[in-house]
Design an enzyme around this catalytic site. Structure first.
Site, short mmCIF file in Angstrom:
data_model
loop_
_atom_site.label_atom_id
_atom_site.label_comp_id
_atom_site.label_asym_id
_atom_site.label_seq_id
_atom_site.Cartn_x
_atom_site.Cartn_y
_atom_site.Cartn_z
N THR A 1 0.87 -1.23 0.08
CA THR A 1 -0.10 0.08 0.11
C THR A 1 0.77 1.22 -0.03
OG1 THR A 1 -1.70 -1.12 1.29
CG2 THR A 1 -1.91 1.23 1.20
N ASP A 2 0.53 2.20 -1.08
CA ASP A 2 1.20 3.69 -0.92
C ASP A 2 0.28 4.54 -0.47
OD1 ASP A 2 3.55 2.48 -2.13
OD2 ASP A 2 2.73 2.89 -4.16
N VAL A 3 -1.08 4.45 -0.58
CA VAL A 3 -1.93 5.49 -0.31
C VAL A 3 -3.04 4.62 0.70
CG1 VAL A 3 -3.79 6.84 -1.27
CG2 VAL A 3 -1.57 6.71 -2.36
N ARG B 1 -2.56 -0.15 -5.65
CA ARG B 1 -1.62 0.22 -4.37
C ARG B 1 -2.39 1.33 -3.31
NH1 ARG B 1 3.22 -2.13 -3.97
NH2 ARG B 1 3.96 -0.47 -2.66
N ARG C 1 0.91 7.99 1.81
CA ARG C 1 0.00 9.17 1.76
C ARG C 1 -1.50 8.85 2.22
NH1 ARG C 1 0.01 13.64 -2.18
NH2 ARG C 1 1.86 12.92 -3.38
#
Lengths: 361, 361
Positions: B80-82, B302, B114
Site C-alpha cells: 500500500t502506498d495510499v 496500491r 500518503r
C-alpha cells in the site's frame, strides 16, 4: 349530432409511423367519411396490453346512429358490468369538472352499470371526496369512492392490524387520519408533526414509539426531516413494522397549471433511508380490485378500468385482469400513447368519457 | 505488549458456521496461543470481494513482535502506498475521536504512506472539515480531504459546467454552497429555501428558473416540499438538466446515539418524483478515486480503502480496483461481516485502525 370516436388498439408488426403515413388522418377526431367497422376479437386485444414488443396501431371510427354488432362502443358496453373511473383527468381536472361527465355517469347507471371512483390521492378520506363530488354537482355514494387513504385502512382491516394493539405512524395528510379513525386504529404523526424539527447535540437520539406496527406514507405537503427520521426509526428498529404506501405516483395535479411532485417523493424518501420496499395499497396494486370483487361479487373480466395514465391506470387494469380504456382528457397525449416507446396499451381509448355516448350529448 | 489482530478474508466453499465450530474461537481478539501464519496470495483474495457465492472464512492471527514475511500487517503495508480513510466510524464517531488515531496517522506518514480522508457527508465543505479535524487535534491539509460536497464541485469542474453559463439548484446544506463558490458556479436553493412552502390555489404554478442546468442533492435537514417540487421541475422540465447526488447512504451518524436517515432519503425523494437515476459523485461512485489517481499519479492497485461500512466503503474499494480494510469501530459488526448473507468482503478487517500498529501503542 355531435360526431365522436372510440379507438381500439391491437398488436401489429406494422410500425406506427408507416401506418400513420398510409392511412392519414388516422387520428383525426370528429372527421367525416372515415373507415368503417373494426371487429378485432377481444381475446386478441387483451394480449396486446403487456406485450413488450407489440406496436400499437390506431384505427379511428365514425360511429353510425345505431349500435351495430362489432362496433367498439357496443362491444365495450356489452362486456362491461362495472366501470372503475380514475378521477383526476377523467372526471375532473384540478377543481373543474370535465364537461359532459354528469350525463355520462347518469346514462351508465341507467344502463345498469355499476360505477366506482378510484383515486391515488390520499389527502382526502372517502368523506372528504364525497364533499368534492357534491361541490361539483355529482351525486355519488361514499361506498362508490375508493381513495388510497381508504385503501390503506382497508388493508389494515384485512390484515387485522387492530388485533395487534399497535399504532400507525403517518407520513401524510388528513385523509389517512380520518380513514384510520373510522376503523378505530390508533395513529399519530401526519399534520401534527408538520412543523417539528430535530435537535442535534452530542448523544441525542430522537425517541420513538416502539409500539408503532405500521408506517403509512401518503402524499404530504408538510414532509420534513423529523417525519422521515421517525418513519425510518419505526421501520428499521421496530421488529415487524410494516411500510405501507398509499401509492407511488411520481407526479400529481395539485393545481391544473403544472405537474407537482407526487407521493413517489415521500415514499422514495422512506425507501431511500430504509432500503425497504413498501406494500402499495393504491393503484397499480391489486388491493382495491380484490376488495370490490369480493365485496360486490362481480366478475373480474367484466370490470373496465377508465383512466388518463398509462403507467398507473392502464397498467392497473392490465395487471388485474380488467379491460381498460385510456381517456385523453388528462395527462396522456395520443402521441405518447401511439409512440413506439410506449409498451402499455389500453384496450380502447377515447377523447373523454363523453365518447361513451357520442350520439346523445 | 498489547496484542491485537488483523483479520483476512478468503473465498472458500466451507460454510462459516462449520468453520467457526471447528476452529473456535476463530474471532477471539487479543487471545494468546492462536493459529500461526496465513499467507494466502493476494490475487486469490481479490476475487473473493465480489464473488457472490463466496463464503467468508475468518482466520484470526496473533502477531509476533517482528513482522514476518507473509504476516497480514506486513503484506498490507508493503502493498500500500495510499490509505483512503472513511471518517465517521473510522477516525471519529460523531464528535469523539477514536482513541489512538492520531498516533496511527503519524506512523503511516512516517512510513511514507500518503493519506486521504473521504466522507459522504456533504454538509461541510473541505474547509468546514478542516475545522473539524483541527478541533479534534488532527493536523490535516484541506487537499487531503475529499468530502462529497467537494466531489460534486469536482464533477461540475470536470464536466465544464461553468462554460454552459447555467446555474445549480441545491437540495442540501452549506458544504455544497461553499464548494460551488470556490469554483465560481452560480447556485441557489439550499438553506435559503428551508422555510419556503407552496401556495395552492387554482391555476397556480410554482415558477422555476429555466436556466438551472444541474440539481445537486445532498443531505438536508431542512428538506421540504418546496425544494422537492423545485428540483422536480428543473429535472423534468429543463432540457438536459443533470441530477447529481453527493451520495445515497441510507443512514448517517448525526449524533453517536442513533442512526439517522441519510441522503438516501433526499435522493430517494427526487428519484421518486422524476423517475431519473442520479449521477453519484461520492462513494461508492468512482469519481473521487479517479481524481486522486490522476492528480497525485498513484497506482490504483496500491491504494487501500479503509472504512466501517460494507455496502459503501468496502464496495467502493472493490468497484474501483482498490484493496479494502473493514474496521469494526463503526456500524458493522463482525457477526454481520461473517454472516452467510453478507456477500461483500473486504481483504482484511480490524477492530480499529490501531491494529495497524499493534505493538507500538
Amino acid at each position: 349530432m355531435r360526431l365522436s370516436a372510440i379507438h381500439m388498439l391491437a398488436a401489429s408488426a406494422a410500425p406506427v409511423r408507416a401506418f400513420v403515413a398510409s392511412a392519414a388522418p388516422s387520428v383525426a377526431r370528429f372527421a367525416g367519411g372515415s373507415s368503417g367497422i373494426f371487429s378485432g376479437a377481444r381475446q386478441g386485444l387483451r394480449g396486446a396490453v403487456l406485450a413488450s414488443k407489440a406496436r400499437p396501431v390506431s384505427r379511428t371510427m365514425r360511429m353510425a346512429n345505431s349500435q351495430r354488432l362489432g362496433d367498439p362502443i357496443g362491444q365495450m358496453m356489452d362486456k362491461t358490468d362495472v366501470f372503475i373511473f380514475d378521477c383526476d383527468g377523467v372526471i375532473w381536472k384540478g377543481d373543474s369538472l370535465i364537461e359532459g361527465v354528469p350525463s355520462v355517469l347518469d346514462r351508465l347507471r341507467q344502463a345498469g352499470k355499476r360505477i366506482f371512483f378510484v383515486t391515488n390521492n390520499s389527502t382526502k378520506s372517502r368523506k372528504g371526496y364525497k364533499s368534492k363530488f357534491d361541490s361539483l354537482g355529482l351525486s355519488v355514494e361514499p361506498e362508490e369512492i375508493f381513495s388510497s387513504s381508504f385503501a390503506a385502512a382497508a388493508y389494515l382491516e384485512q390484515t387485522r392490524f387492530k388485533d395487534t394493539g399497535k399504532k400507525v405512524y403517518i407520513v401524510g395528510e388528513v385523509g389517512i387520519e380520518e380513514e384510520l379513525d373510522l376503523i378505530g386504529v390508533p395513529h399519530f404523526g401526519g399534520p401534527s408533526d408538520g412543523s417539528k424539527g430535530v435537535e442535534l447535540k452530542p448523544g441525542f437520539a430522537l425517541p420513538h414509539d416502539e409500539n408503532v406496527g405500521a408506517v403509512v406514507v401518503g402524499f404530504d405537503r408538510m414532509i420534513n426531516y423529523y417525519k422521515i427520521q421517525y418513519a425510518q426509526l419505526c421501520i428499521n428498529e421496530n421488529p415487524g413494522c410494516e411500510f405501507i404506501a398509499t401509492n407511488t405516483d411520481a407526479v400529481t395535479h395539485l393545481t391544473d397549471a403544472q405537474e407537482w411532485a407526487g407521493n413517489g417523493a415521500m415514499v422514495g424518501a422512506i425507501k431511500g433511508c430504509t432500503g425497504v420496499e413498501p406494500t402499495i395499497v393504491g393503484k397499480p396494486g391489486p388491493l382495491m380490485i380484490d376488495y370490490i370483487i369480493q365485496k360486490y361479487n362481480v366478475e373480474r373480466s367484466r370490470i373496465c378500468m377508465v383512466g388518463d395514465r398509462l403507467d398507473t391506470d392502464v397498467l392497473f387494469g392490465a395487471n388485474n385482469g380488467l379491460m381498460s380504456i385510456l381517456t385523453l382528457s388528462g395527462v396522456t397525449t395520443e402521441e405518447k400513447l401511439l409512440s413506439p416507446e410506449n409498451k402499455i396499451n389500453p384496450d380502447y381509448y377515447v377523447n373523454s368519457i363523453n365518447d361513451f355516448f357520442p350520439f346523445y350529448t
